[in-house]
Design a protein around this motif. Structure first.
Motif, PDB file in Angstrom:
ATOM      1  N   LYS A  98       0.818  -1.203   0.000  1.00  0.00           N
ATOM      2  CA  LYS A  98       0.000   0.000   0.000  1.00  0.00           C
ATOM      3  C   LYS A  98       0.857   1.261   0.000  1.00  0.00           C
ATOM      4  CE  LYS A  98      -3.756  -2.223   2.597  1.00  0.00           C
ATOM      5  NZ  LYS A  98      -4.579  -2.161   3.826  1.00  0.00           N
ATOM      6  N   PRO A  99       0.379   2.317  -0.670  1.00  0.00           N
ATOM      7  CA  PRO A  99       1.092   3.596  -0.586  1.00  0.00           C
ATOM      8  C   PRO A  99       1.207   4.060   0.861  1.00  0.00           C
ATOM      9  CG  PRO A  99      -0.588   3.664  -2.301  1.00  0.00           C
ATOM     10  CD  PRO A  99      -0.804   2.387  -1.543  1.00  0.00           C
ATOM     11  N   LYS A 100       2.357   4.612   1.209  1.00  0.00           N
ATOM     12  CA  LYS A 100       2.592   5.116   2.567  1.00  0.00           C
ATOM     13  C   LYS A 100       2.273   6.604   2.598  1.00  0.00           C
ATOM     14  CE  LYS A 100       6.221   1.677   3.283  1.00  0.00           C
ATOM     15  NZ  LYS A 100       5.912   0.993   2.006  1.00  0.00           N
ATOM     16  N   CYS A 165     -11.011  13.475  -2.646  1.00  0.00           N
ATOM     17  CA  CYS A 165     -10.512  12.099  -2.600  1.00  0.00           C
ATOM     18  C   CYS A 165     -10.234  11.564  -4.001  1.00  0.00           C
ATOM     19  CB  CYS A 165     -11.520  11.189  -1.888  1.00  0.00           C
ATOM     20  SG  CYS A 165     -11.466  11.285  -0.083  1.00  0.00           S
ATOM     21  N   ALA A 166     -11.124  11.875  -4.933  1.00  0.00           N
ATOM     22  CA  ALA A 166     -10.923  11.407  -6.312  1.00  0.00           C
ATOM     23  C   ALA A 166      -9.649  12.001  -6.908  1.00  0.00           C
ATOM     24  CB  ALA A 166     -12.126  11.770  -7.166  1.00  0.00           C
ATOM     25  N   LEU A 167      -9.407  13.292  -6.671  1.00  0.00           N
ATOM     26  CA  LEU A 167      -8.199  13.935  -7.190  1.00  0.00           C
ATOM     27  C   LEU A 167      -6.942  13.355  -6.539  1.00  0.00           C
ATOM     28  CD1 LEU A 167      -9.402  17.660  -7.288  1.00  0.00           C
ATOM     29  CD2 LEU A 167      -9.114  16.113  -9.239  1.00  0.00           C
ATOM     30  N   LEU A 168      -6.979  13.115  -5.236  1.00  0.00           N
ATOM     31  CA  LEU A 168      -5.831  12.549  -4.530  1.00  0.00           C
ATOM     32  C   LEU A 168      -5.534  11.127  -5.005  1.00  0.00           C
ATOM     33  CD1 LEU A 168      -6.574  13.799  -0.904  1.00  0.00           C
ATOM     34  CD2 LEU A 168      -4.594  14.447  -2.293  1.00  0.00           C
ATOM     35  N   GLU A 169      -6.562  10.317  -5.108  1.00  0.00           N
ATOM     36  CA  GLU A 169      -6.348   8.930  -5.545  1.00  0.00           C
ATOM     37  C   GLU A 169      -5.785   8.889  -6.961  1.00  0.00           C
ATOM     38  OE1 GLU A 169      -8.630   4.614  -5.649  1.00  0.00           O
ATOM     39  OE2 GLU A 169      -9.837   6.448  -5.564  1.00  0.00           O
ATOM     40  N   ASN A 170      -6.339   9.709  -7.841  1.00  0.00           N
ATOM     41  CA  ASN A 170      -5.858   9.743  -9.219  1.00  0.00           C
ATOM     42  C   ASN A 170      -4.391  10.170  -9.275  1.00  0.00           C
ATOM     43  OD1 ASN A 170      -6.337   9.563 -12.094  1.00  0.00           O
ATOM     44  ND2 ASN A 170      -6.217  11.787 -12.134  1.00  0.00           N
ATOM     45  N   ALA A 171      -4.033  11.161  -8.475  1.00  0.00           N
ATOM     46  CA  ALA A 171      -2.645  11.641  -8.451  1.00  0.00           C
ATOM     47  C   ALA A 171      -1.702  10.556  -7.930  1.00  0.00           C
ATOM     48  CB  ALA A 171      -2.539  12.893  -7.594  1.00  0.00           C
ATOM     49  N   ILE A 173      -2.141   7.256  -8.076  1.00  0.00           N
ATOM     50  CA  ILE A 173      -2.055   6.190  -9.074  1.00  0.00           C
ATOM     51  C   ILE A 173      -1.121   6.596 -10.211  1.00  0.00           C
ATOM     52  CG2 ILE A 173      -3.357   4.959 -10.860  1.00  0.00           C
ATOM     53  CD1 ILE A 173      -5.754   4.994  -8.902  1.00  0.00           C
ATOM     54  N   LYS A 174      -1.295   7.810 -10.716  1.00  0.00           N
ATOM     55  CA  LYS A 174      -0.456   8.277 -11.818  1.00  0.00           C
ATOM     56  C   LYS A 174       1.010   8.360 -11.409  1.00  0.00           C
ATOM     57  CE  LYS A 174      -3.816  10.905 -14.544  1.00  0.00           C
ATOM     58  NZ  LYS A 174      -4.182  12.238 -15.084  1.00  0.00           N
ATOM     59  N   THR A 175       1.266   8.847 -10.192  1.00  0.00           N
ATOM     60  CA  THR A 175       2.649   8.968  -9.715  1.00  0.00           C
ATOM     61  C   THR A 175       3.297   7.601  -9.576  1.00  0.00           C
ATOM     62  OG1 THR A 175       2.142  11.018  -8.526  1.00  0.00           O
ATOM     63  CG2 THR A 175       4.104   9.812  -7.844  1.00  0.00           C
ATOM     64  N   LYS A 176       2.584   6.651  -8.994  1.00  0.00           N
ATOM     65  CA  LYS A 176       3.163   5.322  -8.788  1.00  0.00           C
ATOM     66  C   LYS A 176       3.421   4.635 -10.121  1.00  0.00           C
ATOM     67  CE  LYS A 176       2.762   1.328  -5.757  1.00  0.00           C
ATOM     68  NZ  LYS A 176       1.962   0.639  -4.722  1.00  0.00           N
ATOM     69  N   GLU A 177       2.511   4.794 -11.085  1.00  0.00           N
ATOM     70  CA  GLU A 177       2.715   4.195 -12.398  1.00  0.00           C
ATOM     71  C   GLU A 177       3.898   4.814 -13.123  1.00  0.00           C
ATOM     72  OE1 GLU A 177      -1.009   4.719 -14.351  1.00  0.00           O
ATOM     73  OE2 GLU A 177      -1.914   2.901 -13.482  1.00  0.00           O
ATOM     74  N   ALA A 178       4.071   6.125 -12.973  1.00  0.00           N
ATOM     75  CA  ALA A 178       5.114   6.836 -13.720  1.00  0.00           C
ATOM     76  C   ALA A 178       6.491   6.701 -13.080  1.00  0.00           C
ATOM     77  CB  ALA A 178       4.742   8.312 -13.847  1.00  0.00           C
ATOM     78  N   ASP A 205      -8.543   1.978   3.516  1.00  0.00           N
ATOM     79  CA  ASP A 205      -8.109   0.597   3.329  1.00  0.00           C
ATOM     80  C   ASP A 205      -7.107   0.444   2.190  1.00  0.00           C
ATOM     81  OD1 ASP A 205      -9.709  -0.238   5.397  1.00  0.00           O
ATOM     82  OD2 ASP A 205     -11.397  -0.793   4.111  1.00  0.00           O
ATOM     83  N   LYS A 206      -6.923   1.488   1.404  1.00  0.00           N
ATOM     84  CA  LYS A 206      -6.035   1.397   0.241  1.00  0.00           C
ATOM     85  C   LYS A 206      -4.629   1.913   0.526  1.00  0.00           C
ATOM     86  CE  LYS A 206      -9.943   2.252  -2.890  1.00  0.00           C
ATOM     87  NZ  LYS A 206     -10.455   3.126  -3.978  1.00  0.00           N
ATOM     88  N   VAL A 207      -4.432   2.520   1.689  1.00  0.00           N
ATOM     89  CA  VAL A 207      -3.146   3.146   2.004  1.00  0.00           C
ATOM     90  C   VAL A 207      -2.692   2.753   3.408  1.00  0.00           C
ATOM     91  CG1 VAL A 207      -3.702   5.132   0.540  1.00  0.00           C
ATOM     92  CG2 VAL A 207      -4.154   5.246   3.007  1.00  0.00           C
ATOM     93  N   GLN A 208      -1.432   3.066   3.719  1.00  0.00           N
ATOM     94  CA  GLN A 208      -0.895   2.888   5.064  1.00  0.00           C
ATOM     95  C   GLN A 208      -0.569   4.269   5.628  1.00  0.00           C
ATOM     96  OE1 GLN A 208       2.765   0.686   5.225  1.00  0.00           O
ATOM     97  NE2 GLN A 208       2.971   0.894   7.433  1.00  0.00           N
TER      98      GLN A 208
END
Length: 291
Positions: A98-100, A165-171, A173-178, A205-208
Motif C-alpha cells: 500500500k502507498p505510505k 478524494c478522487a483527485l488525490l487517488e488519481n494523483a 495512481i499516476k505517480t506510482k505508475e510513472a 483501506d487502500k493506504v498505510q
C-alpha cells in the motif's frame, strides 16, 4: 452415481487422506495438480488463495470458482465438464504493497508547502497538496467542478470530500505508475469531519497512514506570511477577508481532526514559528525511523 459425482467423491476423499498423512509443507494447490493433471485442468494461478482445509473443497465453507477443462484433451468423458477449484478470493494487498501516507496539517501560512519541499528532497516523498490539486482542477478547461471549487475556495469553505478524494487517488495512481514511488505527503487534508469520514470510506483501506505532521503557528504570524505570499502568488484566497474565514474554518473544523489523530498517537507536532531551516530540523527528527 454418475462419473462426475464419483470423481468428486474420490478426489475429496483422497486429498483429505493425503492431507492427514502428508507433511505440512504439501500445499492445497500441489494436491489439486497431483489429482487433476495439467491436461485436465487449467493451471491454478500462483496468486490465488486456496482453502487450506481442502477436505471440504466442495462443501459450503468455500467460495468456489470454476475452472474449465480443455475440450481438446483425450481424457475420459469427465474432461469436457466443469470442475470446481476451491478459491476463496483474489490476492489481498498487504501493508507493504500500500502507498505510505503522511498527512500534513496546520493553519494557513504555517509553512506546510515549504517544509514539504524539503521533505521531498531529503526523504523522497511525493508532495500532493489537496489545495493545489483543487486549484488545478478549477483551472482545467471543461472541468465540471471548476465553478464549485472556485466558490468554495474563495469563501473559505471546504470542497466536497468526494472531489478531493478522487483527485488525490488519481494523483497517487499516476505517480506510482510513472515513477514507482509509493510515499506521499498529503498536504492540507483531511480538514474536517466530512473529509475524515469520506477518506475512511474511500481510501483508508487502500493506504498505510504513517503519521500526521502538525505545524503549529500563531494566527498573527500565519496571516502575515499569507499576505506576503499573496503579493506574488496570485492566489485568490491570500487576502485578509478570505484569511479570516479560513482561520475560522481551521479552528472549528480542522483542530478536531488533529485531536482525533492525537488520541490514536499519530500526531507529530512541529513548532512552525522559527525560520524554515530550523523548523526542518524538527521535521527530520519526526521522520527518522518512522517508515
Amino acid at each position: 452415481m454418475n462419473s462426475l459425482n464419483l470423481f468428486r467423491r474420490t478426489l475429496t476423499t483422497s486429498i483429505g487422506g493425503i492431507s492427514r498423512s502428508s507433511s505440512s509443507s504439501s500445499s492445497p494447490v500441489s494436491l489439486i495438480r497431483e489429482f487433476c493433471p495439467r491436461r485436465h485442468l487449467k493451471a491454478v494461478p500462483s496468486n490465488v488463495k486456496v482453502d487450506s482445509s481442502f477436505g471440504s473443497a466442495f462443501g459450503a465453507r468455500t467460495s468456489s470458482s470454476w475452472a474449465s477443462v480443455s475440450s481438446r484433451s483425450s481424457a475420459p468423458s469427465i474432461n469436457r465438464r466443469i470442475l470446481p477449484v476451491a478459491i476463496i478470493g483474489k490476492r489481498t494487498m498487504t501493508s507493504s504493497d500500500k502507498p505510505k501516507i503522511v498527512f500534513v496539517l496546520g493553519a494557513p501560512g504555517a509553512g506546510k508547502g515549504t517544509q514539504c519541499e524539503k521533505i521531498v528532497e531529503t526523504f523522497g516523498f511525493t508532495h500532493l497538496s489537496a489545495g493545489d490539486l483543487l486549484r488545478e482542477e478549477r483551472k482545467r478547461e471543461g472541468s465540471e467542478y471548476g465553478a464549485l471549487i472556485e466558490d468554495n475556495i474563495k469563501n473559505g469553505r471546504i470542497v466536497p470530500v468526494e472531489i478531493t478524494c478522487a483527485l488525490l487517488e488519481n494523483a497517487m495512481i499516476k505517480t506510482k505508475e510513472a515513477t514507482g514511488n509509493d510515499k506521499f505527503l498529503i498536504d492540507g487534508f483531511p480538514r474536517n469531519e466530512d473529509n475524515l469520514q469520506g477518506w475512511n470510506r474511500k481510501m483508508a483501506d487502500k493506504v498505510q497512514l504513517l503519521f500526521v505532521l502538525f505545524f503549529e503557528c500563531s494566527e498573527d504570524q500565519c496571516v502575515q506570511r499569507c499576505l506576503k505570499r499573496g503579493e506574488s502568488s496570485g492566489r485568490s484566497d491570500d487576502n485578509l477577508e478570505s484569511l479570516k474565514k479560513r482561520f475560522n474554518t481551521y479552528i472549528n473544523d480542522t483542530m478536531p481532526i488533529i485531536e482525533h489523530y492525537r488520541k490514536q498517537d499519530l500526531v507529530k507536532p512541529i513548532d512552525a514559528a522559527p525560520a524554515p531551516d530550523d523548523v526542518f530540523e524538527a521535521v527530520k527528527a519526526a521522520f527518522q525511523g518512522s517508515y
